[in-house]
Design a protein around this motif. Structure first.
Motif, PDB file in Angstrom:
ATOM      1  N   UNK A   1      26.169  22.159  75.824  1.00  0.00           N
ATOM      2  CA  UNK A   1      25.491  22.828  74.713  1.00  0.00           C
ATOM      3  C   UNK A   1      25.059  21.823  73.657  1.00  0.00           C
ATOM      4  N   UNK A   2      25.814  20.728  73.497  1.00  0.00           N
ATOM      5  CA  UNK A   2      25.496  19.718  72.490  1.00  0.00           C
ATOM      6  C   UNK A   2      24.208  18.956  72.816  1.00  0.00           C
ATOM      7  N   UNK A   3      23.800  18.973  74.067  1.00  0.00           N
ATOM      8  CA  UNK A   3      22.591  18.256  74.456  1.00  0.00           C
ATOM      9  C   UNK A   3      21.323  19.082  74.252  1.00  0.00           C
ATOM     10  N   UNK A   4      21.481  20.344  73.896  1.00  0.00           N
ATOM     11  CA  UNK A   4      20.351  21.252  73.706  1.00  0.00           C
ATOM     12  C   UNK A   4      20.025  21.384  72.232  1.00  0.00           C
ATOM     13  N   UNK A   5      18.750  21.247  71.902  1.00  0.00           N
ATOM     14  CA  UNK A   5      18.284  21.450  70.521  1.00  0.00           C
ATOM     15  C   UNK A   5      17.649  22.830  70.435  1.00  0.00           C
ATOM     16  N   UNK A   6      18.214  23.706  69.629  1.00  0.00           N
ATOM     17  CA  UNK A   6      17.751  25.088  69.578  1.00  0.00           C
ATOM     18  C   UNK A   6      16.637  25.325  68.572  1.00  0.00           C
ATOM     19  N   UNK A   7      16.318  24.321  67.773  1.00  0.00           N
ATOM     20  CA  UNK A   7      15.368  24.554  66.677  1.00  0.00           C
ATOM     21  C   UNK A   7      13.918  24.287  67.062  1.00  0.00           C
ATOM     22  N   UNK A   8      13.580  23.040  67.433  1.00  0.00           N
ATOM     23  CA  UNK A   8      12.170  22.718  67.680  1.00  0.00           C
ATOM     24  C   UNK A   8      12.047  21.427  68.485  1.00  0.00           C
ATOM     25  N   UNK A   9      10.846  21.214  69.002  1.00  0.00           N
ATOM     26  CA  UNK A   9      10.561  19.956  69.687  1.00  0.00           C
ATOM     27  C   UNK A   9      10.657  18.773  68.733  1.00  0.00           C
ATOM     28  N   UNK A  10      10.193  18.970  67.513  1.00  0.00           N
ATOM     29  CA  UNK A  10      10.241  17.891  66.520  1.00  0.00           C
ATOM     30  C   UNK A  10      11.675  17.461  66.260  1.00  0.00           C
ATOM     31  N   UNK A  11      12.568  18.432  66.128  1.00  0.00           N
ATOM     32  CA  UNK A  11      13.974  18.104  65.911  1.00  0.00           C
ATOM     33  C   UNK A  11      14.580  17.445  67.141  1.00  0.00           C
ATOM     34  N   UNK A  12      14.166  17.901  68.323  1.00  0.00           N
ATOM     35  CA  UNK A  12      14.664  17.295  69.561  1.00  0.00           C
ATOM     36  C   UNK A  12      14.239  15.837  69.648  1.00  0.00           C
ATOM     37  N   UNK A  13      12.985  15.549  69.297  1.00  0.00           N
ATOM     38  CA  UNK A  13      12.481  14.179  69.354  1.00  0.00           C
ATOM     39  C   UNK A  13      13.267  13.260  68.422  1.00  0.00           C
ATOM     40  N   UNK A  14      13.657  13.776  67.266  1.00  0.00           N
ATOM     41  CA  UNK A  14      14.405  12.970  66.301  1.00  0.00           C
ATOM     42  C   UNK A  14      15.865  12.790  66.692  1.00  0.00           C
ATOM     43  N   UNK A  15      16.455  13.827  67.259  1.00  0.00           N
ATOM     44  CA  UNK A  15      17.895  13.832  67.500  1.00  0.00           C
ATOM     45  C   UNK A  15      18.312  13.285  68.855  1.00  0.00           C
ATOM     46  N   UNK A  16      17.360  13.148  69.786  1.00  0.00           N
ATOM     47  CA  UNK A  16      17.709  12.705  71.120  1.00  0.00           C
ATOM     48  C   UNK A  16      18.175  13.825  72.035  1.00  0.00           C
ATOM     49  N   UNK A  17      18.103  15.059  71.521  1.00  0.00           N
ATOM     50  CA  UNK A  17      18.472  16.214  72.344  1.00  0.00           C
ATOM     51  C   UNK A  17      17.220  16.807  73.003  1.00  0.00           C
ATOM     52  N   UNK A  18      17.377  17.927  73.677  1.00  0.00           N
ATOM     53  CA  UNK A  18      16.295  18.537  74.459  1.00  0.00           C
ATOM     54  C   UNK A  18      16.073  19.971  74.021  1.00  0.00           C
ATOM     55  N   UNK A  19      14.832  20.274  73.691  1.00  0.00           N
ATOM     56  CA  UNK A  19      14.473  21.641  73.310  1.00  0.00           C
ATOM     57  C   UNK A  19      14.007  22.411  74.540  1.00  0.00           C
ATOM     58  N   UNK A  20      14.406  23.660  74.635  1.00  0.00           N
ATOM     59  CA  UNK A  20      14.021  24.532  75.748  1.00  0.00           C
ATOM     60  C   UNK A  20      13.242  25.713  75.196  1.00  0.00           C
TER      61      UNK A  20
END
Length: 465
Positions: A65-84
């Motif tokens: 669950x920690x590898x998933x970014x639930x907010x946005x692609x922009x946040x995923x790009x910054x955080x190193x996580x993955x948006x679905x």
């Protein structure tokens, strides 16, 4: 420097290759299983028609669950996580993403996704080989015009076969034939999603455990996928399709040199320079030892006495004359190998296979008598399978490409075992896939009649600059 070392360097420099993936089915899920293990890449986003199914598949293969970014692609790009999510246009247009992996398996959607990605300045790895089979050269030309790269997917058999052909030619050998293996008996041509597991070699319980799509796997069994992938190999390597379709000669790996030589020399080929598929079953359905069902091969020639002497001295397996031999990769690991395409494209700027011309096509062949008013359901379904034909013959005879035989209505009856033609169906004439295919057909006809253009690739260059 090896690709892996370069990936490690990108990881250490905090400059990962940023990727977006469209489609999280079986192939995509296999890549997801490896993506969390590969240094130097960042899967910024995954989009699917069912985000919940994508998330379930990611959990299945080890994503936390920690590898998933639930907010946005922009946040995923910054955080190193993955948006679905489900917005493929947002994924394609996101400025941080370098490479789009098209992984839907839907040829019409794949063409649309690829073209939009090119417009957005993204490189594309197209897993949906069904799209490449009927308009791959058009996609490659559009990518070139946009200044980006377009590539087949490593792990799928076409890219692996292209690699073997390139190896043989780079070593100085003349390529006689290349292709893949398959499990084939003629009656598989009529197989449907209801019968596929009876023939495939899996129980229904095993198929459900693996979340396997019966229609997709039936496309392999009924001859559609071998035709599609053979067309992709031909269009990428300059080899040709047999005039009357694939023969599926039975044989193991060591039989390839005898099988894949011209008929005039005891083989099955009408001439040198063709694609073909070797079956792992004898004509009475018995398993052949040391088969190449899950792999790819290239048959090449020792055309001088010195080369044939070398074959003999080093005890390689040849045909009975000592003239022909093969090299092969016995297994392909599908989405588990896709990371190689990502690394090759981003780090070497080199596609792992790309269509250069329109030499082979896959026509829709009726599985049973079809009636006006019925809808075709594409590869692996209940209505049609794929028949490999030379591209010139397909265009001349007005054959409907299998990649466009999805959800379109018949307006004429078609007998079982005959090809569906454009005149037999009612096709919407506005979609990206239809328009690109018709452009290829037009340019192909022009190149066939003009020594100035010579082939479809040069015709595209002339028209699109």
């Amino acid at each position: 420097m090896s690709l892996y070392e370069q990936l490690q360097a990108r990881q250490e420099q905090a400059r990962p290759i940023r990727i977006g993936m469209i489609g999280a089915g079986k192939f995509g899920t296999m890549f997801l299983a490896q993506a969390i293990r590969i240094p130097g890449i960042h899967l910024v986003g995954v989009v699917d028609l069912s985000p919940s199914a994508a998330l379930s598949n990611m959990e299945l293969v080890g994503w936390s669950a920690e590898q998933i970014c639930k907010t946005s692609l922009a946040d995923a790009a910054k955080s190193g996580r993955t948006h679905v999510g489900d917005d493929w246009e947002a994924l394609v247009s996101h400025p941080e993403i370098e490479i789009i992996i098209e992984c839907t398996g839907n040829p019409d959607a794949a063409v649309r996704h690829c073209l939009k990605a090119f417009e957005a300045g993204k490189d594309v790895i197209n897993v949906t080989v069904e799209a490449d089979a009927f308009c791959g050269v058009g996609l490659a030309r559009r990518a070139e015009a946009a200044g980006v790269l377009y590539s087949m997917a490593y792990g799928d058999q076409p890219a692996l076969a292209c690699e073997l052909v390139d190896w043989a030619r780079t070593c100085g050998f003349g390529v006689v034939a290349a292709g893949r293996g398959h499990k084939w008996l003629p009656h598989y041509r009529q197989s449907t999603p209801d019968t596929v597991w009876d023939h495939w070699g899996l129980t229904r319980e095993q198929a459900e455990r693996g979340r396997l799509n019966a229609k997709m796997f039936n496309a392999f069994l009924d001859g559609s996928k071998p035709a599609i992938e053979s067309a992709a190999i031909a269009n990428s390597t300059g080899l040709d399709a047999p005039e009357n379709g694939l023969l599926f000669p039975p044989g193991g790996i060591d039989d390839v040199p005898n099988l894949m030589r011209p008929r005039s020399e005891g083989g099955v080929l009408e001439r040198k320079g063709l694609v073909e598929v070797a079956s792992c079953l004898t004509t009475d359905g018995k398993q052949i030892p040391h088969d190449i069902r899950k792999g790819v091969w290239v048959c090449f020639e020792g055309d001088t006495e010195y080369l044939r002497n070398c074959f003999e001295e080093y005890k390689v397996v040849t045909d009975t004359t000592g003239r022909y031999m093969c090299n092969y990769k016995r297994w392909h690991l599908i989405g588990l190998e896709l990371g190689y395409s990502v690394a090759s494209l981003a780090l070497r700027r080199e596609p792992t296979g790309v269509s250069k011309d329109f030499r082979a096509d896959v026509a829709a062949l009726a599985k049973r008598d079809l009636l006006p008013g019925e809808k075709l359901d594409g590869e692996g379904g209940f209505t049609v399978s794929g028949l490999l034909v030379p591209a010139e013959k397909s265009v001349r005879e007005g054959l409907l490409p299998l990649g466009l035989a999805h959800e379109i209505k018949l307006i004429r009856p078609v007998k079982a075992g005959t090809a569906v033609r454009w005149e037999d169906v009612e096709v919407p004439k506005t979609g990206d896939a239809y328009l690109l295919r018709k452009e290829i057909e037009r340019l192909g006809a022009a190149s066939a009649n003009s020594p100035e253009t010579g082939n479809v690739e040069r015709a595209f260059e002339k028209e699109h600059g």
